[in-house]
Motif scaffolding. Structure first.
Motif, mmCIF file in Angstrom:
data_model
loop_
_atom_site.group_PDB
_atom_site.id
_atom_site.type_symbol
_atom_site.label_atom_id
_atom_site.label_comp_id
_atom_site.label_asym_id
_atom_site.label_seq_id
_atom_site.Cartn_x
_atom_site.Cartn_y
_atom_site.Cartn_z
ATOM 1 N N SER A 123 0.840 -1.200 0.000
ATOM 2 C CA SER A 123 0.000 0.000 0.000
ATOM 3 C C SER A 123 0.871 1.244 0.000
ATOM 4 C CB SER A 123 -0.936 0.004 1.212
ATOM 5 O OG SER A 123 -0.200 -0.061 2.420
ATOM 6 N N VAL A 124 0.503 2.224 -0.841
ATOM 7 C CA VAL A 124 1.210 3.497 -0.926
ATOM 8 C C VAL A 124 0.183 4.624 -0.874
ATOM 9 C CG1 VAL A 124 3.156 2.551 -2.225
ATOM 10 C CG2 VAL A 124 1.188 3.488 -3.460
ATOM 11 N N TYR A 125 0.686 5.856 -0.704
ATOM 12 C CA TYR A 125 -0.180 7.019 -0.540
ATOM 13 C C TYR A 125 0.242 8.105 -1.536
ATOM 14 C CZ TYR A 125 -1.391 4.607 3.769
ATOM 15 O OH TYR A 125 -1.806 3.669 4.675
ATOM 16 N N PRO A 126 -0.103 7.945 -2.820
ATOM 17 C CA PRO A 126 0.357 8.909 -3.831
ATOM 18 C C PRO A 126 -0.301 10.273 -3.729
ATOM 19 C CG PRO A 126 -1.109 7.286 -4.811
ATOM 20 C CD PRO A 126 -0.842 6.825 -3.412
ATOM 21 N N PHE A 127 -1.501 10.363 -3.158
ATOM 22 C CA PHE A 127 -2.212 11.639 -3.103
ATOM 23 C C PHE A 127 -1.780 12.468 -1.902
ATOM 24 C CE2 PHE A 127 -5.005 8.801 -5.521
ATOM 25 C CZ PHE A 127 -5.167 9.545 -6.667
ATOM 26 N N SER A 128 -1.790 11.860 -0.705
ATOM 27 C CA SER A 128 -1.336 12.533 0.507
ATOM 28 C C SER A 128 -1.229 11.491 1.608
ATOM 29 C CB SER A 128 -2.295 13.652 0.929
ATOM 30 O OG SER A 128 -3.507 13.102 1.417
ATOM 31 N N ALA A 129 -0.557 11.861 2.693
ATOM 32 C CA ALA A 129 -0.365 10.923 3.797
ATOM 33 C C ALA A 129 -1.679 10.561 4.472
ATOM 34 C CB ALA A 129 0.603 11.508 4.817
ATOM 35 N N SER A 130 -2.680 11.427 4.352
ATOM 36 C CA SER A 130 -3.960 11.175 5.004
ATOM 37 C C SER A 130 -5.001 10.595 4.054
ATOM 38 C CB SER A 130 -4.502 12.471 5.622
ATOM 39 O OG SER A 130 -4.685 13.459 4.624
ATOM 40 N N SER A 131 -4.610 10.346 2.812
ATOM 41 C CA SER A 131 -5.561 9.847 1.825
ATOM 42 C C SER A 131 -5.748 8.338 1.954
ATOM 43 C CB SER A 131 -5.077 10.191 0.411
ATOM 44 O OG SER A 131 -3.860 9.515 0.134
ATOM 45 N N THR A 132 -6.696 7.817 1.222
ATOM 46 C CA THR A 132 -6.915 6.371 1.178
ATOM 47 C C THR A 132 -5.734 5.708 0.484
ATOM 48 O OG1 THR A 132 -9.301 6.687 1.055
ATOM 49 C CG2 THR A 132 -8.448 4.549 0.363
ATOM 50 N N PRO A 133 -5.174 4.620 1.054
ATOM 51 C CA PRO A 133 -4.033 3.963 0.416
ATOM 52 C C PRO A 133 -4.413 3.305 -0.901
ATOM 53 C CG PRO A 133 -4.820 2.668 2.273
ATOM 54 C CD PRO A 133 -5.556 3.968 2.315
ATOM 55 N N VAL A 134 -3.425 3.157 -1.771
ATOM 56 C CA VAL A 134 -3.604 2.525 -3.078
ATOM 57 C C VAL A 134 -2.736 1.267 -3.112
ATOM 58 C CG1 VAL A 134 -3.288 2.786 -5.572
ATOM 59 C CG2 VAL A 134 -4.063 4.731 -4.193
ATOM 60 N N SER A 135 -3.302 0.173 -3.558
ATOM 61 C CA SER A 135 -2.544 -1.074 -3.682
ATOM 62 C C SER A 135 -1.763 -1.060 -4.995
ATOM 63 C CB SER A 135 -3.479 -2.284 -3.658
ATOM 64 O OG SER A 135 -4.108 -2.423 -2.411
ATOM 65 N N VAL A 136 -0.455 -1.303 -4.908
ATOM 66 C CA VAL A 136 0.402 -1.332 -6.091
ATOM 67 C C VAL A 136 1.293 -2.560 -6.034
ATOM 68 C CG1 VAL A 136 0.426 1.178 -6.351
ATOM 69 C CG2 VAL A 136 2.203 0.058 -4.986
ATOM 70 N N PHE A 137 1.796 -2.958 -7.193
ATOM 71 C CA PHE A 137 2.781 -4.042 -7.229
ATOM 72 C C PHE A 137 4.172 -3.420 -7.268
ATOM 73 C CE2 PHE A 137 5.437 -7.447 -8.701
ATOM 74 C CZ PHE A 137 4.857 -8.592 -8.138
ATOM 75 N N CYS A 138 5.001 -3.763 -6.278
ATOM 76 C CA CYS A 138 6.377 -3.287 -6.201
ATOM 77 C C CYS A 138 7.299 -4.356 -6.774
ATOM 78 C CB CYS A 138 6.763 -2.975 -4.759
ATOM 79 S SG CYS A 138 5.843 -1.602 -4.021
ATOM 80 N N GLN A 139 8.081 -3.966 -7.759
ATOM 81 C CA GLN A 139 8.961 -4.902 -8.466
ATOM 82 C C GLN A 139 10.414 -4.533 -8.218
ATOM 83 O OE1 GLN A 139 8.025 -7.617 -10.665
ATOM 84 N NE2 GLN A 139 10.206 -8.059 -10.365
ATOM 85 N N LEU A 140 11.177 -5.475 -7.650
ATOM 86 C CA LEU A 140 12.620 -5.280 -7.506
ATOM 87 C C LEU A 140 13.283 -5.743 -8.793
ATOM 88 C CD1 LEU A 140 15.074 -4.533 -5.794
ATOM 89 C CD2 LEU A 140 15.063 -6.877 -4.881
ATOM 90 N N ASP A 141 13.918 -4.803 -9.498
ATOM 91 C CA ASP A 141 14.508 -5.102 -10.797
ATOM 92 C C ASP A 141 15.724 -4.212 -10.993
ATOM 93 O OD1 ASP A 141 15.009 -5.691 -13.536
ATOM 94 O OD2 ASP A 141 12.882 -6.102 -13.851
ATOM 95 N N SER A 142 16.816 -4.813 -11.407
ATOM 96 C CA SER A 142 18.060 -4.071 -11.678
ATOM 97 C C SER A 142 18.520 -3.271 -10.469
ATOM 98 C CB SER A 142 17.875 -3.135 -12.886
ATOM 99 O OG SER A 142 17.437 -3.842 -14.019
ATOM 100 N N GLY A 143 18.277 -3.804 -9.271
ATOM 101 C CA GLY A 143 18.736 -3.163 -8.049
ATOM 102 C C GLY A 143 17.889 -2.000 -7.586
ATOM 103 N N HIS A 144 16.738 -1.771 -8.229
ATOM 104 C CA HIS A 144 15.868 -0.653 -7.874
ATOM 105 C C HIS A 144 14.454 -1.162 -7.621
ATOM 106 C CE1 HIS A 144 18.972 2.204 -9.036
ATOM 107 N NE2 HIS A 144 19.078 1.606 -10.200
#
Length: 306
Positions: A123-144
């Motif tokens: 879960s991440v908060y792209p809009f603001s810290a107090s906003s509803t969280p958004v589910s995203v897929f985090c991919q570790l690739d090429s060290g990032h």
């Protein structure tokens, strides 16, 4: 309803280490929080530790803070708000310590905070810290750590949709999905991003393309595609034809053949031709390829600087 409280006496950033993972929290010592919703995760068990409390909070999208009992019996509580939320009330309590969950706007920040050790849904908060969280897929690739904004594994999930659905987003981050233009705009307008396209073609090979300074503009600018430079990649530069162009869904009327799927229109004539989101029957294409078509396609972004 269980009412508990989190209050601030001493603020400092701490880490809880578990299996080589350092989880970032803001600690509020000697504090107890009254939250709209609180859940007892464990009590009087040897495994009921601060590490368990933290890692279980990470897996729970509704968890925004935790309280750990530091004297007497072990106890862990999850809260649906942080201590700074207006709906929370606070009091001093010597037997408890409360930690606000670190808030990240994307997978790059989650990785930097130590929240991610394996690729997966977070879960991440792209809009603001107090906003509803958004589910995203985090991919570790090429060290990032990359945030996946689109994944097409096959034609099970259609991308032939109107613009409104591309604005909102659709699909599941665990499989084929489009993250949503509003989310992508909020994310990429707050920092500098690199875009990485992963293109699997019908020749059995996988190709890549990287772009610097990537962003998606606001709704007022029709979610126009922006980037600074094509960096490099075996897939070649297929986005130059769409640079600064607006996004369109299959309800877009272009004076040509119409849009079969959602994508940015061609900048030089505003038309929709076959693109990476067309059906995968010999139509989905990366325009720098001459005779190859797509069987799998991903777009992912990462922060390069604030």
């Amino acid at each position: 309803m269980l009412l508990l409280c989190v209050c601030v006496v001493l603020w400092n950033v701490v880490t809880v280490v578990s299996d080589q993972r350092s989880l970032s929290f803001i600690q509020h010592s000697s504090s107890f929080l009254i939250a709209p919703e609180s859940v007892v995760k464990c009590r009087n068990q040897p495994w009921c530790t601060s590490v368990f409390c933290a890692t279980s909070c990470l897996a729970d999208l509704s968890c925004r803070s935790i309280s750990v009992k530091v004297t007497g019996s072990d106890e862990c509580l999850h809260h649906n708000v942080t201590s700074s939320d207006p709906s929370a009330s606070v009091t001093v309590h010597s037997e408890w310590v409360t930690y606000d969950k670190a808030v990240a706007q994307d997978c790059t920040e989650l990785g930097n905070q130590g929240w991610t050790t394996n690729s997966g849904v977070y879960s991440v908060y792209p809009f603001s810290a107090s906003s509803t969280p958004v589910s995203v897929f985090c991919q570790l690739d090429s060290g990032h750590w990359w945030t996946v904004i689109e994944k097409r594994a096959d034609d099970t999930l259609t991308f032939s949709r109107p613009l409104a659905e591309f604005i909102q987003g659709f699909g599941s981050p665990n499989s084929s999905h489009w993250l949503g233009l509003d989310v992508i705009h909020a994310m990429t307008s707050s920092a500098t991003y690199e875009l990485r396209a992963k293109v699997e073609a019908d020749d059995g090979n996988t190709y890549y393309a990287r772009y610097s300074g990537f962003s998606v503009d606001s709704s007022a600018a029709d979610y126009a595609l922006r980037y600074t430079d094509f960096i490099e990649g075996t897939a070649g530069d297929a986005l130059s034809s769409f640079r600064n162009a607006r996004f369109a869904g299959n309800d877009h009327v272009d004076g040509c053949s119409g849009c079969r799927s959602g994508w940015w229109v061609y900048a030089h004539n505003g038309c929709c031709y076959d693109n990476p989101n067309s059906v995968m029957d010999g139509a989905a294409a990366w325009s720098s390829f001459d005779d190859l078509f797509l069987v799998h396609f991903e777009l992912m972004v990462r922060q390069t600087r604030n």
